[in-house]
Write an enzyme that holds these catalytic residues in place. Structure first.
Site, short mmCIF file in Angstrom:
data_model
loop_
_atom_site.label_atom_id
_atom_site.label_comp_id
_atom_site.label_asym_id
_atom_site.label_seq_id
_atom_site.Cartn_x
_atom_site.Cartn_y
_atom_site.Cartn_z
N TYR A 1 55.57 20.10 15.99
CA TYR A 1 56.09 20.51 17.37
C TYR A 1 57.47 21.24 17.15
O TYR A 1 58.32 20.54 16.89
CB TYR A 1 56.07 19.77 18.33
CG TYR A 1 56.64 20.37 19.45
CD1 TYR A 1 56.06 21.46 20.21
CD2 TYR A 1 57.87 19.77 20.21
CE1 TYR A 1 56.72 22.10 21.19
CE2 TYR A 1 58.51 20.47 21.32
CZ TYR A 1 57.87 21.59 22.01
OH TYR A 1 58.25 22.12 22.97
N ALA B 1 55.29 18.44 7.25
CA ALA B 1 54.09 18.02 8.22
C ALA B 1 54.69 17.00 9.00
O ALA B 1 55.36 15.94 8.80
CB ALA B 1 52.76 17.56 7.27
N GLY C 1 27.18 51.73 50.32
CA GLY C 1 26.85 53.20 51.20
C GLY C 1 26.33 54.06 50.39
O GLY C 1 26.56 54.45 49.35
N ALA D 1 42.73 43.86 52.51
CA ALA D 1 42.87 42.71 53.84
C ALA D 1 41.48 42.12 53.99
O ALA D 1 41.53 41.43 54.85
CB ALA D 1 43.37 43.64 55.03
N ARG E 1 33.33 35.57 49.29
CA ARG E 1 32.38 35.37 48.17
C ARG E 1 33.02 34.90 47.01
O ARG E 1 32.33 34.15 46.28
CB ARG E 1 31.55 36.42 48.14
CG ARG E 1 30.46 36.70 49.17
CD ARG E 1 29.87 37.94 48.67
NE ARG E 1 30.58 39.27 49.33
CZ ARG E 1 30.24 40.26 48.89
NH1 ARG E 1 29.47 40.59 48.11
NH2 ARG E 1 31.09 41.51 49.15
N LYS F 1 41.19 36.96 46.54
CA LYS F 1 40.40 37.82 45.68
C LYS F 1 41.37 38.57 44.78
O LYS F 1 41.12 38.50 43.54
CB LYS F 1 39.35 38.30 46.34
CG LYS F 1 38.65 39.27 45.35
CD LYS F 1 37.43 39.91 46.09
CE LYS F 1 37.63 41.08 47.08
NZ LYS F 1 36.26 41.61 47.36
C1 UD1 Z 1 32.70 49.92 51.41
C2 UD1 Z 1 32.06 51.20 52.02
C3 UD1 Z 1 30.83 51.30 51.42
C4 UD1 Z 1 31.12 51.40 49.91
C5 UD1 Z 1 31.66 50.01 49.24
C6 UD1 Z 1 32.08 50.29 47.84
C7 UD1 Z 1 32.68 50.96 54.11
C8 UD1 Z 1 32.45 51.01 55.67
N1 UD1 Z 1 31.77 51.03 53.15
O1 UD1 Z 1 31.70 48.86 51.75
O2 UD1 Z 1 30.29 52.51 51.46
O3 UD1 Z 1 29.77 51.59 48.97
O4 UD1 Z 1 32.79 49.85 49.82
O5 UD1 Z 1 32.36 48.94 47.46
O6 UD1 Z 1 33.91 51.43 53.99
N2 UD1 Z 1 38.96 45.68 53.45
C9 UD1 Z 1 40.28 45.74 54.59
N3 UD1 Z 1 40.12 45.53 55.72
C10 UD1 Z 1 38.97 45.56 56.39
C11 UD1 Z 1 37.87 45.43 55.61
C12 UD1 Z 1 38.06 45.52 54.33
O7 UD1 Z 1 41.30 46.07 53.92
O8 UD1 Z 1 39.08 45.12 57.67
C13 UD1 Z 1 39.17 46.16 52.23
C14 UD1 Z 1 38.68 44.90 51.31
O9 UD1 Z 1 39.65 44.21 51.19
C15 UD1 Z 1 38.18 45.75 50.32
C16 UD1 Z 1 37.67 46.84 50.81
O10 UD1 Z 1 38.56 47.17 51.90
O11 UD1 Z 1 39.13 45.84 49.23
C17 UD1 Z 1 36.35 47.19 50.89
O12 UD1 Z 1 35.96 46.30 52.00
P1 UD1 Z 1 34.37 45.69 51.94
O13 UD1 Z 1 34.31 44.98 53.11
O14 UD1 Z 1 34.14 45.00 50.72
O15 UD1 Z 1 33.35 46.95 52.17
P2 UD1 Z 1 32.10 47.01 51.83
O16 UD1 Z 1 31.23 46.53 52.92
O17 UD1 Z 1 31.78 46.60 50.19
MG MG Z 2 32.87 45.25 49.01
#
Ligand code: UD1
Ligand code: MG
Length: 448
Positions: free
Chosen positions: A348, A362, A140, A10, A15, A22
Site C-alpha cells: 500500500y 513485497a 409519439g 423535471a 421508473r 434519474k
Molecule cells: C415525450 C414526447 C413523445 C416522445 C418521447 C421521446 C411529449 C408530450 N411527448 O414523451 O412524443 O416520443 O418524449 O422520449 O412531449 N419533463 C419535464 N416536465 C414535465 C414532464 C416531463 O421536465 O412536466 C421532462 C422529463 O424529465 C423528460 C422529458 O421531459 O426529460 C420527457 O418527458 P416524458 O414524460 O418522459 O415524456 P414521454 O411521455 O416519454
Molecule cells: Mg420519456
C-alpha cells in the site's frame, strides 16, 4: 444564427426506482444530464436553461457546479409543454432559435443538430427529430404532410395513434423562439393524460400557418434512459463505441467486451489492455504501457512503457512516470512514482513521493494515517525498501539508502544509510526440541 437551449429534466423518473434523481445516474462515469449540457455547449448555445423539479434541483445544481447552465424550477410535472413555457420565461437573452433537449437522452450528436439548423436556415419554424424504430413502442408518432412537412405528432393513448410504420418522435425540437413563445401559450391539456404536450405545438403551427418539418437520425442516437435496464443498454452502447475508437487508435484489447472505460479515459496507441480492466474517471495513459488483467484504475496518469497489474488498484492522485512497474495486489493513492521504480507485490502506497529507480519490497505499507491526519512520505532515488517494512509518515528516506526487511521506520533516514528497526533475533539452542516434546507434537524417536 443564435440558439439558446432548454434541457427538460423535471420529470419524476419514477421508473428508475432509485433515491438518486434519474438525470444524476451515470453513463461511463458521467451524469446523464451532463451529456445534454455538453451538446448544448457544442452547438454554442447563448444560454442553457435546465428545467428541474423541487426534488432534484439542489443535487443537480451541485452536480453541475461551474457549468454555464441556469436552473428553472417546475413545481408540478404538468407536461413537456408546461416545462418549456416555464423555461422560456427564464431566458435573459433573446436568441432567434430555441433548442429543446431532454436530460435523459444522452447520445444526440452535434451533427444531427446541425442538420436541424440547416432546416431552420431553409425557413422552417419547427424542426423535430425523428427516427424509424425497429420494434413497437410508445413514442409519439409523426403525422406527415406533403414535401416532408410535419402536420401533427400523435401521442400514445390519443385518438389516431398508430404505432406501425410512422416515424417516432425523439422529443428533440429546434424552434423559432418568438413563434414558440406565442404558440406555447395556446397549448391545452384536454388529452388522455391531462398534460400540456409540447408536441401539440405542431398542430398549433399548422393551424396558425407556420411550417414544421423533421430530421431523421438513427434510433441508437435517441436512446432514452427511463429504467435501470435502459441505463445498462445506454452504458453498453457507450462502451462498444468507445472500445472501437480506442482500438482504431492503436490500443490492443484482446477481450474488449470485458474492459470498461469512462467518458474521459485517454489511452495512447501501443498500449495493451488485458481482459477485465476497469477505468474510472480521470485516467490518462501514455504509449506502450501494458495494463494486466483485473486492474482497477481511476484518477491516475501513467507514463510510457509501464507495467501495471495484474490485480493492481490505482486510486485518484496517482502519477506514474515512464517504465514504472506496479504489480499484483498493490494499491497506490495520491502518490507519484518516478521512472523505473517498482512496487511489484502486496503493497500500500498512500500520500507519497517516490524517486526514480527505487524498489519497494513485497508487503511494504506506507502508514499515512494516524487516526486523525494524513501524512506524507518522501522516498528518494535508488532506494531499496526491504519486504514487509512499515514506513510511518511523516517520513523522509534519502537517496541510495536501504531499509531492512521487516522494519518499522518512524524516523527520517539519511541518504546512503541502512535503516534497520526490528527486535534483535535470539537463538536459544535446544529449547525448540524441549518445547516440542513437552507439547507431545513429536516423539523422541525422530531425533534418533
Ligand atoms: C415525450 C414526447 C413523445 C416522445 C418521447 C421521446 C411529449 C408530450 N411527448 O414523451 O412524443 O416520443 O418524449 O422520449 O412531449 N419533463 C419535464 N416536465 C414535465 C414532464 C416531463 O421536465 O412536466 C421532462 C422529463 O424529465 C423528460 C422529458 O421531459 O426529460 C420527457 O418527458 P416524458 O414524460 O418522459 O415524456 P414521454 O411521455 O416519454
Ligand atoms: Mg420519456
Amino acid at each position: 444564427m443564435t440558439v439558446s437551449t432548454i434541457i427538460l429534466a423535471a420529470g419524476k423518473g419514477t421508473r428508475m426506482k432509485s433515491p438518486t434523481p434519474k438525470i444524476l445516474h451515470k453513463i461511463a462515469g458521467k451524469h446523464l444530464i451532463a451529456f445534454s449540457i455538453d451538446l448544448a455547449k457544442d452547438v454554442k448555445s447563448k444560454e442553457i436553461i435546465v428545467v428541474v423539479n423541487d426534488e432534484n434541483e439542489q443535487s443537480t445544481k451541485t452536480a453541475l457546479l461551474g457549468e454555464q447552465a441556469m436552473f428553472c424550477s417546475q413545481k408540478r410535472p404538468l407536461g413537456t409543454g408546461d416545462a418549456v413555457k416555464i423555461a422560456l420565461k427564464c431566458f435573459k437573452i433573446k436568441s432567434k432559435y430555441t433548442l429543446v433537449l431532454y436530460g435523459d437522452t444522452p447520445f444526440i450528436k452535434n451533427n444531427t443538430i446541425k442538420k436541424m439548423v440547416s432546416k431552420a436556415e431553409e425557413g422552417f419554424e419547427f424542426i423535430f427529430l425523428g427516427f424509424q424504430a425497429e420494434t413497437k413502442n410508445s413514442y409519439g408518432k409523426f403525422k406527415l404532410g406533403p414535401k416532408r412537412t410535419l402536420i401533427d405528432i400523435i401521442e400514445k393513448n390519443e385518438p389516431e395513434y398508430n404505432s406501425a410504420k410512422s416515424l417516432s418522435n425523439s422529443g428533440i425540437l429546434l424552434a423559432k423562439s418568438n413563434i414558440l413563445g406565442d404558440l406555447i401559450q395556446k397549448i391545452r391539456n384536454d388529452n388522455s393524460r391531462g398534460e400540456y404536450y409540447l408536441t401539440d405545438i405542431v398542430k398549433m403551427a399548422t393551424k396558425y400557418g407556420h411550417s414544421s418539418t423533421y430530421v431523421q437520425c438513427e434510433e441508437d442516437e435517441c436512446i432514452g434512459v427511463n429504467s435501470q435496464l435502459e441505463s445498462s443498454i445506454a452504458e453498453r452502447k457507450f462502451q462498444d463505441g468507445f472500445r472501437k475508437k480506442l482500438m482504431a487508435s492503436g490500443v490492443s484489447m484482446p477481450s474488449p467486451e470485458t474492459c470498461f472505460f469512462s467518458h474521459d479515459t485517454v489511452i495512447e496507441g501501443g498500449c495493451v489492455i488485458e481482459p477485465y480492466v476497469f477505468f474510472g474517471t480521470g485516467v490518462k495513459i501514455q504509449s506502450s504501457t501494458i495494463i494486466k488483467s483485473y486492474s482497477h484504475i481511476e484518477g491516475t496518469h501513467i507514463g510510457k512503457n509501464c507495467q501495471i497489474g495484474p490485480f493492481a488498484r490505482l486510486r485518484p492522485g496517482t502519477n506514474l512516470s515512464g517504465e514504472v512497474k506496479v504489480g499484483n495486489f498493490v494499491e497506490v493513492k495520491n502518490a507519484s512514482l518516478a521512472s523505473k521504480t517498482k512496487a511489484n507485490h502486496l503493497t500500500y502506497i498512500g500520500d507519497a513521493k517516490i524517486g526514480a529507480n527505487t524498489n519497494i519490497g513485497a508487503g511494504t505499507i506506507f502508514c499515512n494515517y494516524d487516526g486523525k491526519n494524513k501524512n506524507r512520505t518522501v522516498v528518494g532515488n535508488n532506494v531499496f525498501i526491504g519486504s514487509n517494512a512499515s514506513l510511518i509518515a511523516p517520513l523522509k528516506i534519502g537517496d541510495a539508502s536501504i531499509v531492512a526487511a521487516g522494519s518499522a521506520i518512524n524516523r527520517d533516514v539519511p541518504s546512503e544509510s541502512l535503516a534497520i528497526a526490528r527486535p534483535m533475533q535470539q537463538n536459544k539452542l535446544g529449547l525448540g526440541k524441549k518445547i516440542m516434546l513437552k507439547l507431545q507434537k513429536v516423539t523422541n524417536k525422530i531425533w534418533k
